[in-house]
Design an enzyme around this catalytic site. Structure first.
Site, PDB file in Angstrom:
ATOM      1  N   PHE A  82     -12.094   1.439   6.705  1.00 49.34           N
ATOM      2  CA  PHE A  82     -11.228   1.460   5.520  1.00 49.34           C
ATOM      3  C   PHE A  82      -9.795   1.866   5.860  1.00 49.34           C
ATOM      4  CE2 PHE A  82     -15.407   2.706   3.703  1.00 49.34           C
ATOM      5  CZ  PHE A  82     -15.513   1.828   2.641  1.00 49.34           C
ATOM      6  N   ASP A 127      -8.101  -9.000  -1.474  1.00 53.62           N
ATOM      7  CA  ASP A 127      -7.781 -10.298  -2.096  1.00 53.62           C
ATOM      8  C   ASP A 127      -6.300 -10.648  -1.924  1.00 53.62           C
ATOM      9  OD1 ASP A 127      -6.654  -8.503  -3.934  1.00 53.62           O
ATOM     10  OD2 ASP A 127      -7.760  -9.262  -5.674  1.00 53.62           O
ATOM     11  N   GLU A 128      -5.483  -9.642  -1.544  1.00 54.83           N
ATOM     12  CA  GLU A 128      -4.049  -9.916  -1.413  1.00 54.83           C
ATOM     13  C   GLU A 128      -3.744 -10.869  -0.268  1.00 54.83           C
ATOM     14  OE1 GLU A 128      -1.274  -6.895  -2.145  1.00 54.83           O
ATOM     15  OE2 GLU A 128      -2.629  -5.716  -3.384  1.00 54.83           O
ATOM     16  N   TYR A 207       6.143  -2.886 -14.599  1.00 55.37           N
ATOM     17  CA  TYR A 207       7.040  -3.756 -13.841  1.00 55.37           C
ATOM     18  C   TYR A 207       7.243  -5.107 -14.542  1.00 55.37           C
ATOM     19  CZ  TYR A 207       6.129  -0.774  -9.673  1.00 55.37           C
ATOM     20  OH  TYR A 207       6.005   0.247  -8.784  1.00 55.37           O
ATOM     21  N   ARG A 214      -4.496  -8.908 -12.499  1.00 56.77           N
ATOM     22  CA  ARG A 214      -5.336  -8.379 -11.428  1.00 56.77           C
ATOM     23  C   ARG A 214      -6.792  -8.462 -11.877  1.00 56.77           C
ATOM     24  NH1 ARG A 214      -1.172  -9.108  -9.430  1.00 56.77           N
ATOM     25  NH2 ARG A 214       0.079  -7.802  -8.054  1.00 56.77           N
ATOM     26  N   ASP A 272      11.276  -5.390 -11.865  1.00 57.77           N
ATOM     27  CA  ASP A 272      10.063  -5.896 -11.230  1.00 57.77           C
ATOM     28  C   ASP A 272      10.001  -5.519  -9.746  1.00 57.77           C
ATOM     29  OD1 ASP A 272       7.660  -7.159 -11.180  1.00 57.77           O
ATOM     30  OD2 ASP A 272       8.427  -9.167 -11.632  1.00 57.77           O
ATOM     31  N   HIS A 276       6.639  -9.843  -6.275  1.00 56.49           N
ATOM     32  CA  HIS A 276       5.450  -9.409  -7.027  1.00 56.49           C
ATOM     33  C   HIS A 276       4.456 -10.560  -7.233  1.00 56.49           C
ATOM     34  CE1 HIS A 276       4.103  -6.848 -10.745  1.00 56.49           C
ATOM     35  NE2 HIS A 276       3.129  -7.062  -9.895  1.00 56.49           N
TER      36      HIS A 276
HETATM   37  P1  NAD Z   1      -6.076   4.987   0.396  1.00 55.11           P
HETATM   38  O1  NAD Z   1      -4.629   4.801   0.635  1.00 55.11           O
HETATM   39  O2  NAD Z   1      -6.529   5.750  -0.806  1.00 55.11           O
HETATM   40  O3  NAD Z   1      -6.745   5.694   1.660  1.00 55.11           O
HETATM   41  C1  NAD Z   1      -6.448   5.333   2.984  1.00 55.11           C
HETATM   42  C2  NAD Z   1      -7.048   6.389   3.907  1.00 55.11           C
HETATM   43  O4  NAD Z   1      -6.802   6.007   5.254  1.00 55.11           O
HETATM   44  C3  NAD Z   1      -6.446   7.780   3.726  1.00 55.11           C
HETATM   45  O5  NAD Z   1      -7.455   8.755   3.706  1.00 55.11           O
HETATM   46  C4  NAD Z   1      -5.553   7.943   4.952  1.00 55.11           C
HETATM   47  O6  NAD Z   1      -5.400   9.294   5.361  1.00 55.11           O
HETATM   48  C5  NAD Z   1      -6.327   7.126   5.978  1.00 55.11           C
HETATM   49  N1  NAD Z   1      -5.454   6.656   7.076  1.00 55.11           N
HETATM   50  C6  NAD Z   1      -4.252   6.023   6.952  1.00 55.11           C
HETATM   51  N2  NAD Z   1      -3.740   5.775   8.176  1.00 55.11           N
HETATM   52  C7  NAD Z   1      -4.652   6.234   9.081  1.00 55.11           C
HETATM   53  C8  NAD Z   1      -4.707   6.235  10.495  1.00 55.11           C
HETATM   54  N3  NAD Z   1      -3.704   5.728  11.230  1.00 55.11           N
HETATM   55  N4  NAD Z   1      -5.783   6.770  11.103  1.00 55.11           N
HETATM   56  C9  NAD Z   1      -6.798   7.291  10.365  1.00 55.11           C
HETATM   57  N5  NAD Z   1      -6.798   7.327   9.026  1.00 55.11           N
HETATM   58  C10 NAD Z   1      -5.734   6.795   8.386  1.00 55.11           C
HETATM   59  O7  NAD Z   1      -6.706   3.518   0.408  1.00 55.11           O
HETATM   60  P2  NAD Z   1      -7.896   2.867  -0.427  1.00 55.11           P
HETATM   61  O8  NAD Z   1      -7.365   2.382  -1.716  1.00 55.11           O
HETATM   62  O9  NAD Z   1      -9.059   3.777  -0.399  1.00 55.11           O
HETATM   63  O10 NAD Z   1      -8.181   1.574   0.459  1.00 55.11           O
HETATM   64  C11 NAD Z   1      -9.148   1.622   1.513  1.00 55.11           C
HETATM   65  C12 NAD Z   1      -9.239   0.255   2.173  1.00 55.11           C
HETATM   66  O11 NAD Z   1      -9.618  -0.721   1.203  1.00 55.11           O
HETATM   67  C13 NAD Z   1      -7.933  -0.250   2.781  1.00 55.11           C
HETATM   68  O12 NAD Z   1      -8.224  -0.918   3.981  1.00 55.11           O
HETATM   69  C14 NAD Z   1      -7.393  -1.212   1.740  1.00 55.11           C
HETATM   70  O13 NAD Z   1      -6.569  -2.187   2.325  1.00 55.11           O
HETATM   71  C15 NAD Z   1      -8.682  -1.790   1.198  1.00 55.11           C
HETATM   72  N6  NAD Z   1      -8.632  -2.300  -0.193  1.00 55.11           N
HETATM   73  C16 NAD Z   1      -8.210  -1.490  -1.202  1.00 55.11           C
HETATM   74  C17 NAD Z   1      -8.224  -1.964  -2.517  1.00 55.11           C
HETATM   75  C18 NAD Z   1      -7.823  -1.090  -3.671  1.00 55.11           C
HETATM   76  O14 NAD Z   1      -7.778  -1.562  -4.809  1.00 55.11           O
HETATM   77  N7  NAD Z   1      -7.546   0.185  -3.479  1.00 55.11           N
HETATM   78  C19 NAD Z   1      -8.660  -3.285  -2.774  1.00 55.11           C
HETATM   79  C20 NAD Z   1      -9.073  -4.083  -1.702  1.00 55.11           C
HETATM   80  C21 NAD Z   1      -9.078  -3.575  -0.415  1.00 55.11           C
HETATM   81  P1  TYD Z   2      -1.009  -1.482  -7.760  1.00 54.32           P
HETATM   82  O1  TYD Z   2      -1.916  -0.467  -8.345  1.00 54.32           O
HETATM   83  O2  TYD Z   2       0.142  -1.035  -6.930  1.00 54.32           O
HETATM   84  O3  TYD Z   2      -1.952  -2.496  -6.963  1.00 54.32           O
HETATM   85  P2  TYD Z   2      -1.589  -3.932  -6.266  1.00 54.32           P
HETATM   86  O4  TYD Z   2      -0.140  -4.090  -6.186  1.00 54.32           O
HETATM   87  O5  TYD Z   2      -2.213  -3.756  -4.921  1.00 54.32           O
HETATM   88  O6  TYD Z   2      -2.273  -4.953  -7.104  1.00 54.32           O
HETATM   89  O7  TYD Z   2      -0.426  -2.385  -8.941  1.00 54.32           O
HETATM   90  C1  TYD Z   2      -1.273  -3.084  -9.823  1.00 54.32           C
HETATM   91  C2  TYD Z   2      -0.395  -3.876 -10.769  1.00 54.32           C
HETATM   92  O8  TYD Z   2       0.348  -2.963 -11.587  1.00 54.32           O
HETATM   93  C3  TYD Z   2       0.629  -4.738 -10.055  1.00 54.32           C
HETATM   94  O9  TYD Z   2       0.789  -5.971 -10.771  1.00 54.32           O
HETATM   95  C4  TYD Z   2       1.913  -3.936 -10.146  1.00 54.32           C
HETATM   96  C5  TYD Z   2       1.763  -3.190 -11.454  1.00 54.32           C
HETATM   97  N1  TYD Z   2       2.434  -1.858 -11.496  1.00 54.32           N
HETATM   98  C6  TYD Z   2       3.308  -1.553 -12.531  1.00 54.32           C
HETATM   99  O10 TYD Z   2       3.552  -2.357 -13.457  1.00 54.32           O
HETATM  100  N2  TYD Z   2       3.898  -0.322 -12.531  1.00 54.32           N
HETATM  101  C7  TYD Z   2       3.659   0.596 -11.557  1.00 54.32           C
HETATM  102  O11 TYD Z   2       4.247   1.704 -11.603  1.00 54.32           O
HETATM  103  C8  TYD Z   2       2.750   0.281 -10.498  1.00 54.32           C
HETATM  104  C9  TYD Z   2       2.457   1.251  -9.400  1.00 54.32           C
HETATM  105  C10 TYD Z   2       2.144  -0.983 -10.509  1.00 54.32           C
END
Ligand code: NAD
Ligand code: TYD
Length: 335
Positions: A82, A127-128, A207, A214, A272, A276
């Protein structure tokens, strides 16, 4: 004898939810969590498992071959990767750490895994990588067209992981999940940011026109998808993991305010995000054919998530009163 699971980035949002999920479901397994504890890593997320004998935390960087090599000497059966820099807005301001961690860090892990006997390496992608999908639903075979430095770094990382499958036979499986929501999400992301701002009567910075779409996935459903893939996924394959809950940001914001009983006047329209992406939408039929379906009812899990932030101020007030303040000022003042 249980398995050894190496989780990277387990102190972040999804990683910590995954560790909770896994330790509850497979208490005989041993989980090692390698995390650098960047601004997004938080050991508060793992308080209730910290003393469990089946859990071990290692503070370290995935880009450090020594730390990583040491952990692979312990012969993990499964790796769930992750760890990443994850916030699009930060990647726009400063892509450096994204390249370093998401791409180079993944390379260091893959190199160590290549020389090990790991049975399954789950590369967590997003998905990005498909870029902005104006209509229809992305399938795993679609062209990848990432449009911001975060998405591009994640694309580089997952393609590199795939190359280790194709070239060296490393048992890699790649997941592309949609936007997750749930407890312990760092409050820079839209849901925890808007909920915690609303609870403090601070405007919600929406924004642009707020019509970006999403596909929202409850974090436990992401975890159950990973679980299924560890057991039944085909190596070398990519699987979309989408919640199927498509909402634009105005609708999302409206639901949050509505549930909290607060007025729409709290919304502040701001400039924005550059580049975006307009819409993400996943076709998850490939994972569904393996037997997965999201268990969560969107509305009740959203409400439960809002309640979690309402009831756990101790968790986010600490974050928002620390370094986050500077980040918030830079991102949102004069926007
Ligand atoms: P997050 O930012 O909450 O957590 C990331 C974690 O990685 C943190 O604990 C951080 O300390 C650790 N980290 C960062 N750099 C590091 C390094 N160099 N070495 C070791 N640890 C490190 O992220 P998240 O939202 O939990 O996302 C986790 C994974 O899921 C990521 O790979 C992200 O791309 C993927 N993902 C997230 C989402 C989402 O909606 N949050 C959706 C799809 C995929
Ligand atoms: P975000 O949670 O940053 O996830 P991602 O960009 O990875 O989809 O943003 C989700 C959506 O919300 C995205 O369309 C950007 C929008 N957004 C705002 O409108 N205001 C904000 O302050 C943030 C952080 C995101």
């Amino acid at each position: 004898m249980g398995r050894k699971i190496l989780v990277t980035g387990g102190a972040g949002f999804i990683g910590s939810n995954f560790i909770h999920y896994w330790m509850k479901k497979y208490p005989e397994d041993r989980v090692v969590n390698l995390d650098k504890l960047t601004y997004a890593g938080n050991l508060d997320n793992l308080k209730d498992v910290a003393d469990n004998p089946g859990y071990k935390f290692v503070k370290g960087d995935i880009s450090d071959p020594e730390v990583v090599g040491e952990l692979f000497r312990d012969r993990p059966d499964v790796v769930v990767h992750f760890a990443a820099e994850t916030h699009v807005d930060r990647s726009i301001g400063n892509p450096d750490d994204f390249i370093r961690t998401d791409i180079y860090g993944t390379y260091v892990l893959l190199e160590a895994a290549r020389n090990s006997e790991v049975g399954c390496f789950i590369q967590i992608s997003t998905d990005e990588v498909y870029g902005s999908v104006e209509e229809g639903f992305s399938r795993e075979t679609d062209t990848l067209l990432p449009r911001n430095p975060y998405a591009a770094s994640k694309t580089g990382a997952e393609r590199l992981a795939y190359s280790y499958f194709a070239t060296y036979g490393l048992p890699v499986i790649i997941t592309r999940a949609s936007n997750n929501f749930g407890p312990y999400q760092y409050p820079e992301k839209v849901i925890p940011l808007f909920v915690t701002n609303a609870l403090d009567d601070i405007p919600l910075p929406l924004y642009g026109d707020g019509l970006n779409i999403r596909d929202w996935l409850f974090v436990d459903d992401h975890c159950s998808g990973i679980d299924l893939l560890i057991h039944r996924g085909e190596k070398g394959e990519v699987y979309n993991v989408g919640g199927g809950n498509l909402l634009n940001n105005r609708e999302l914001t409206g639901r949050i305010l509505d549930y909290l009983g607060l007025p729409e006047t709290l919304i502040r329209r701001v400039k924005d995000r550059e580049g975006h992406d307009r819409r993400y939408a996943l076709d998850s039929s490939k994972l569904k054919e393996l037997g997965w379906s999201p268990a969560a009812d969107f509305e009740s899990e959203m409400n439960a998530t809002i309640d979690w932030y309402r009831n756990n101020r101790w968790w986010w007030e600490k974050i928002k009163s620390g370094d986050f303040k500077k980040y918030y000022r830079e991102q949102y003042e004069n926007r």
